[in-house]
Design a protein around this motif. Structure first.
Motif: not given
Length: 521
Positions: A149-176
């Motif tokens: 929830a945003l405060a009544p005096d929120y600013l344009p930079t304020s975010a109601e939606l946010f993301s946490r624990d970002r991680r990347g799963e790398k995949v390797l494709t190999v041609n013999t």
């Protein structure tokens, strides 16, 4: 221990390993790694770059056979010639070949897309697959999305939606790249492997195999390739463009005793020395384990051998025997005439045997008693009684005592009630003076009986003769020769004659001692 083709193309920087199980009778005393080098000028040179001088039966040896591991770059520099191919095999100390010959052709042409996969094969070793096709990498980024929830005096930079624990799963494709028919079938090993590594500057990077539908070789395929997809075993949580860290200086290592045990002597007692069955390689600076783990047998004459040392942990044997005395199953057979042999006493002094467990100790004791229990032992340690009939025994009040020289072949009973004795006919009858068959040293009440009421059985070979003697208080009372009937026994009235030679009654008073002696003729 590999199913890969016996001939393959390799790069000069490609790691290669072979694994060999020693399973020979007789076992070779040494293992030699033999290498044939084929140079660019057509000459061939045979080398022995490595020898194992202490060979353990049923052990698997890991042998690096890559171009660099064999020291071939230095060999090229020394000779001024290029190595086009090389063959490796194992031999014994007499240079007799033990393993198959494997051929490695060294690729000298530029390959723009070269990649090495190191993986565990189905026999327990590690194989290397050289891939020359294009490689693709992709990353799938995941995270946790949340709302606040945003405060009544929120600013344009304020975010109601946010993301946490970002991680990347790398995949390797190999041609013999292009492989021939045998190599195509061999790709099944890679598809079913549960342990796969990408060989790169950082070292061996772990990969997780994805579910793979591998197309096997068709009838008309001579050269073809296949595609595999893997996920990196570690997720990406940040990005860095830093170069690969320089290779650290080699850390000094040492062989450290492992699988220690207390040395014991032939009687199972600890000698006070602590030995080691194996050695494992550790770093000298912090004693941490070298990975992958390397161990070997702690054999005299080999590098790092550690001799047994005195240790307080091995000063006391957990289980030690107390004094053991047990009757022998043999009697003396070298006594003089008129003397009666006795069984010897098998004796083991306290502290003679020991064991790590109670069962081990008991096994040693049982074996020692079995070895000791012989006729020779009885002749040496058994006794010869010069007057067995005059034995000493504290007879209870109002009782007379009975003893025989061979309880297994003599028994006593009453013919009428009250029933007493140890004969088989007495078994199961009630009474205070019924004893087990084969028992000896028996007490009976001092009651007068007619001579025929007390009788004895003697047992022997049908038709054989024996001398029966009856003593009262050490004095011969009766003697006769008996012949065993067809069933191998005879009845005898215990008292058929009185001391004066007449028949009738005999009275046994308190403290009398009867001795019955049976001697085969």
């Amino acid at each position: 221990m590999t199913w890969q083709p016996t001939e393959k193309w390799v790069e000069t920087a490609q790691p290669e390993f072979l694994y060999y199980l020693v399973n020979f009778a007789p076992k070779p005393s040494e293992l030699w790694l033999r290498v044939d080098l084929a140079y660019s000028d057509g000459t061939v040179e045979t080398l022995t770059p490595q020898k194992i001088t202490a060979v353990s039966q049923y052990s698997v040896y890991s042998i690096p056979v890559g171009f660099t591991a064999l020291g071939l770059p230095a060999r090229e520099t020394a000779t001024g010639k290029q190595v086009l191919s090389y063959q490796v095999w194992l031999s014994n100390e007499s240079a007799q070949r033990l393993s198959e010959v494997r051929t490695y052709n060294v690729n000298r042409e530029y390959e723009p897309n070269t990649l090495f996969l190191l993986f565990a094969n189905s026999l327990g070793g590690y194989d290397t697959l050289r891939c020359t096709g294009q490689t693709g990498r992709a990353i799938t980024v995941k995270g946790t999305a949340a709302q606040r929830a945003l405060a009544p005096d929120y600013l344009p930079t304020s975010a109601e939606l946010f993301s946490r624990d970002r991680r990347g799963e790398k995949v390797l494709t190999v041609n013999t790249g292009l492989l021939d028919g045998d190599a195509l079938d061999y790709l099944t090993e890679l598809a079913i492997s549960e342990e796969i590594y990408l060989v790169c500057q950082e070292g061996f990077v772990a990969l997780v195999p994805s579910e793979t539908a591998l197309a096997l070789r068709t009838d008309d395929e001579d050269l073809a390739g296949r595609t595999f997809s893997f996920q990196f075993a570690k997720n990406e949580i940040g990005y860095s463009a830093l170069p690969t860290a320089p290779t650290a200086a080699a850390r000094p290592t040492m062989w450290v005793p492992a699988n220690t045990f207390c040395l014991i002597n032939e009687n199972g007692l600890r000698t006070g020395y602590l030995g080691a069955a194996t050695l494992e390689l550790r770093y000298q600076d912090d004693s941490s384990l070298v990975k992958p783990r390397r161990s070997k047998a702690n054999a005299p004459g080999t590098e790092g051998y550690t001799a047994p040392t005195l240790s307080g942990a091995c000063a006391t044997t957990p289980f030690v025997n107390t004094l053991i005395e047990k009757p022998s199953t043999y009697k003396r057979n070298n006594c003089g005439d008129g003397m009666e042999p006795t069984v010897a006493t098998l004796s083991i002094p306290a502290g003679t045997f020991g064991g790590e467990t109670a069962d081990q100790l008991q096994s040693l004791i049982d074996h020692a008693l079995l070895v000791m229990d012989t006729q020779a032992y009885a002749n040496q340690y058994g006794s010869c009684l010069a007057n067995p009939a005059g034995y000493s025994y504290a007879v209870p009040a109002d009782r007379w005592h009975y003893r025989s020289n061979v309880p297994a072949r003599i028994s006593i009973e009453t013919a009428d009630a009250p029933y007493m004795g140890n004969a088989w006919t007495m078994q199961g009858r009630g009474g205070s003076f019924i004893y087990a068959t084969g028992s000896n040293d028996l007490d009976f009440p001092t009651t007068s009986f007619s001579g025929y009421q007390w009788r004895i059985f003697t047992y022997g070979t049908p038709g054989a003769s024996a001398r029966l003697r009856v003593y009262k208080n050490g004095v011969l009372f009766r003697e006769n020769i008996t012949v065993y009937n067809q069933d191998g026994y005879q009845y005898h009235a215990l008292f058929t004659l009185l001391a004066d030679g007449s028949t009738g009654y005999i009275t046994l008073v308190s403290g009398d001692k009867i001795y019955v002696q049976l001697t085969d003729l």
